[in-house]
Write an enzyme that holds these catalytic residues in place. Structure first.
Site, PDB file in Angstrom:
ATOM      1  N   ASN A   7     -22.861 -21.169 -81.945  1.00 38.48           N
ATOM      2  CA  ASN A   7     -21.894 -20.722 -80.940  1.00 38.48           C
ATOM      3  C   ASN A   7     -22.664 -20.132 -79.755  1.00 38.48           C
ATOM      4  O   ASN A   7     -23.175 -19.023 -79.837  1.00 38.48           O
ATOM      5  CB  ASN A   7     -20.972 -19.658 -81.569  1.00 38.48           C
ATOM      6  CG  ASN A   7     -20.036 -19.031 -80.546  1.00 38.48           C
ATOM      7  OD1 ASN A   7     -19.866 -19.558 -79.448  1.00 38.48           O
ATOM      8  ND2 ASN A   7     -19.426 -17.910 -80.908  1.00 38.48           N
ATOM      9  N   TRP A   8     -22.715 -20.903 -78.673  1.00 43.38           N
ATOM     10  CA  TRP A   8     -23.506 -20.458 -77.512  1.00 43.38           C
ATOM     11  C   TRP A   8     -22.767 -19.422 -76.677  1.00 43.38           C
ATOM     12  O   TRP A   8     -23.336 -18.878 -75.733  1.00 43.38           O
ATOM     13  CB  TRP A   8     -23.861 -21.654 -76.616  1.00 43.38           C
ATOM     14  CG  TRP A   8     -24.820 -22.621 -77.235  1.00 43.38           C
ATOM     15  CD1 TRP A   8     -25.513 -22.469 -78.413  1.00 43.38           C
ATOM     16  CD2 TRP A   8     -25.220 -23.886 -76.704  1.00 43.38           C
ATOM     17  NE1 TRP A   8     -26.298 -23.558 -78.634  1.00 43.38           N
ATOM     18  CE2 TRP A   8     -26.147 -24.448 -77.602  1.00 43.38           C
ATOM     19  CE3 TRP A   8     -24.887 -24.606 -75.552  1.00 43.38           C
ATOM     20  CZ2 TRP A   8     -26.737 -25.695 -77.388  1.00 43.38           C
ATOM     21  CZ3 TRP A   8     -25.462 -25.839 -75.335  1.00 43.38           C
ATOM     22  CH2 TRP A   8     -26.380 -26.382 -76.251  1.00 43.38           C
ATOM     23  N   LYS A   9     -21.503 -19.216 -76.944  1.00 43.08           N
ATOM     24  CA  LYS A   9     -20.692 -18.272 -76.154  1.00 43.08           C
ATOM     25  C   LYS A   9     -20.814 -18.646 -74.662  1.00 43.08           C
ATOM     26  O   LYS A   9     -20.933 -19.818 -74.334  1.00 43.08           O
ATOM     27  CB  LYS A   9     -21.105 -16.833 -76.438  1.00 43.08           C
ATOM     28  CG  LYS A   9     -21.122 -16.539 -77.953  1.00 43.08           C
ATOM     29  CD  LYS A   9     -21.254 -15.104 -78.292  1.00 43.08           C
ATOM     30  CE  LYS A   9     -21.241 -14.956 -79.814  1.00 43.08           C
ATOM     31  NZ  LYS A   9     -21.185 -13.572 -80.243  1.00 43.08           N
ATOM     32  N   HIS A  95     -11.904 -16.247 -82.259  1.00 46.70           N
ATOM     33  CA  HIS A  95     -13.145 -15.459 -82.293  1.00 46.70           C
ATOM     34  C   HIS A  95     -12.807 -14.020 -81.878  1.00 46.70           C
ATOM     35  O   HIS A  95     -11.975 -13.800 -81.000  1.00 46.70           O
ATOM     36  CB  HIS A  95     -14.182 -16.070 -81.340  1.00 46.70           C
ATOM     37  CG  HIS A  95     -15.538 -15.471 -81.528  1.00 46.70           C
ATOM     38  ND1 HIS A  95     -15.866 -14.238 -81.017  1.00 46.70           N
ATOM     39  CD2 HIS A  95     -16.631 -15.900 -82.205  1.00 46.70           C
ATOM     40  CE1 HIS A  95     -17.115 -13.945 -81.367  1.00 46.70           C
ATOM     41  NE2 HIS A  95     -17.596 -14.940 -82.087  1.00 46.70           N
ATOM     42  N   GLU A 152     -16.176 -12.951 -89.811  1.00 47.30           N
ATOM     43  CA  GLU A 152     -17.136 -12.319 -88.903  1.00 47.30           C
ATOM     44  C   GLU A 152     -16.813 -10.833 -88.760  1.00 47.30           C
ATOM     45  O   GLU A 152     -15.948 -10.457 -87.954  1.00 47.30           O
ATOM     46  CB  GLU A 152     -17.064 -12.991 -87.527  1.00 47.30           C
ATOM     47  CG  GLU A 152     -17.421 -14.455 -87.556  1.00 47.30           C
ATOM     48  CD  GLU A 152     -18.114 -14.877 -86.273  1.00 47.30           C
ATOM     49  OE1 GLU A 152     -19.258 -15.303 -86.345  1.00 47.30           O
ATOM     50  OE2 GLU A 152     -17.506 -14.746 -85.199  1.00 47.30           O
ATOM     51  N   GLY A 158     -23.465  -9.703 -82.939  1.00 41.73           N
ATOM     52  CA  GLY A 158     -24.353  -9.408 -81.816  1.00 41.73           C
ATOM     53  C   GLY A 158     -25.084  -8.086 -81.911  1.00 41.73           C
ATOM     54  O   GLY A 158     -25.668  -7.627 -80.933  1.00 41.73           O
ATOM     55  N   SER A 189     -24.901 -11.654 -86.795  1.00 42.25           N
ATOM     56  CA  SER A 189     -26.335 -11.324 -86.845  1.00 42.25           C
ATOM     57  C   SER A 189     -27.098 -12.122 -87.899  1.00 42.25           C
ATOM     58  O   SER A 189     -28.014 -11.603 -88.541  1.00 42.25           O
ATOM     59  CB  SER A 189     -26.528  -9.818 -87.049  1.00 42.25           C
ATOM     60  OG  SER A 189     -26.005  -9.118 -85.941  1.00 42.25           O
ATOM     61  N   GLY A 210     -24.530 -16.983 -83.534  1.00 45.29           N
ATOM     62  CA  GLY A 210     -24.465 -16.768 -82.090  1.00 45.29           C
ATOM     63  C   GLY A 210     -25.864 -16.674 -81.504  1.00 45.29           C
ATOM     64  O   GLY A 210     -26.505 -17.688 -81.220  1.00 45.29           O
ATOM     65  N   GLY A 211     -26.358 -15.465 -81.344  1.00 41.35           N
ATOM     66  CA  GLY A 211     -27.640 -15.204 -80.669  1.00 41.35           C
ATOM     67  C   GLY A 211     -28.787 -16.076 -81.154  1.00 41.35           C
ATOM     68  O   GLY A 211     -29.565 -16.587 -80.342  1.00 41.35           O
TER      69      GLY A 211
END
Ligand code: PGA
Length: 226
Positions: A7-9, A95, A152, A158, A189, A210-211
């Site tokens: 998920n690149w957001k 989300h 989540e 994050g 995370s 994500g990150g």
């Protein structure tokens, strides 16, 4: 099957997105039990979808990070499910960043699930605690069956601090009771160092990342260790 979702957001330029995908397709051969899902920002979807078709990268799917809670019509600015079928196979809805910053209600998220499933898109529904029960209860039971659910925890997204595996195990058991048979993913995370621990939790079928998905080498490292 194992689901591994990037998920690149709201990150990356179009050039960076293309470079990422190019390198990914050339460097990583998905295992036969893996479904890799890349979720870039909306404006990049058509370009990336063409690239995947050209490269015949069939085990890699694209997902939107959201869709409109309305069908086609007079809804300025909205991207309806109908518009993106054929470009993506999957949509992520609910989300926690959408629920929080865009004030999406459980009912709006449920409407998105309905509209996406009606046009044949696969839905990854994000839920969190302590709201998972209400978030799932907002769905009509027919729509519950075909979901992939991503758990989540809010405090883990994050922050660099994933939820303790014991707590994830407890919540996964609860979600399994509410939505039997739905594959359940964990997100929050996840990184190359901890991915194996979370993949091994009973009832977990994959990761929403994500990150750690933003740098292609790091994401590939994560996949190799999952
Ligand atoms: P994170 O994000 O991996 O950066 O914690 C996960 C998510 O929000 O999907």
């Amino acid at each position: 099957m194992k689901y591994l979702v990037a998920n690149w957001k709201s990150h990356k330029s179009i050039d960076e997105a293309v470079e990422w995908l190019e390198k990914f397709v050339n460097s990583y051969q998905p295992k036969s039990d893996e479904i890799i899902i890349i979720s870039p920002p909306f404006p990049y979807l058509f370009k990336l979808s063409e690239m995947l078709k050209e490269k015949r990268a069939g085990q890699i799917s694209l997902a939107t990070q959201d869709i409109s809670p309305f069908p086609l019509g007079a809804y300025t600015g909205a991207v309806a499910a109908e518009m993106i079928k054929g470009v993506v196979e999957v949509v992520i809805v609910g989300h926690s960043e959408r629920r929080h910053y865009f004030h999406e209600s459980h009912q709006e998220v449920a409407n998105k699930v309905t509209l996406a499933q009606e046009v044949g898109l696969r839905v990854i529904l994000c839920v969190d605690e302590p709201y998972a029960q209400e978030q799932l209860a907002a769905l009509e039971s027919t729509h519950l069956h075909n979901l992939v659910i991503a758990y989540e925890p809010l405090e883990a997204i994050g922050t660099g601090k994933p939820q303790e595996p014991e707590q994830v195990t407890r919540v996964v058991e609860k979600i399994q009771q509410l939505a039997p048979k739905c594959p359940i993913l964990y997100g929050g995370s996840v990184n190359p160092e901890n991915v194996a621990v979370y993949m091994n939790i009973p009832g977990i079928s994959g990761m929403l990342v994500g990150g750690a998905s933003l740098e292609v080498d790091k994401f590939i490292d994560l996949l190799r260790r999952s």
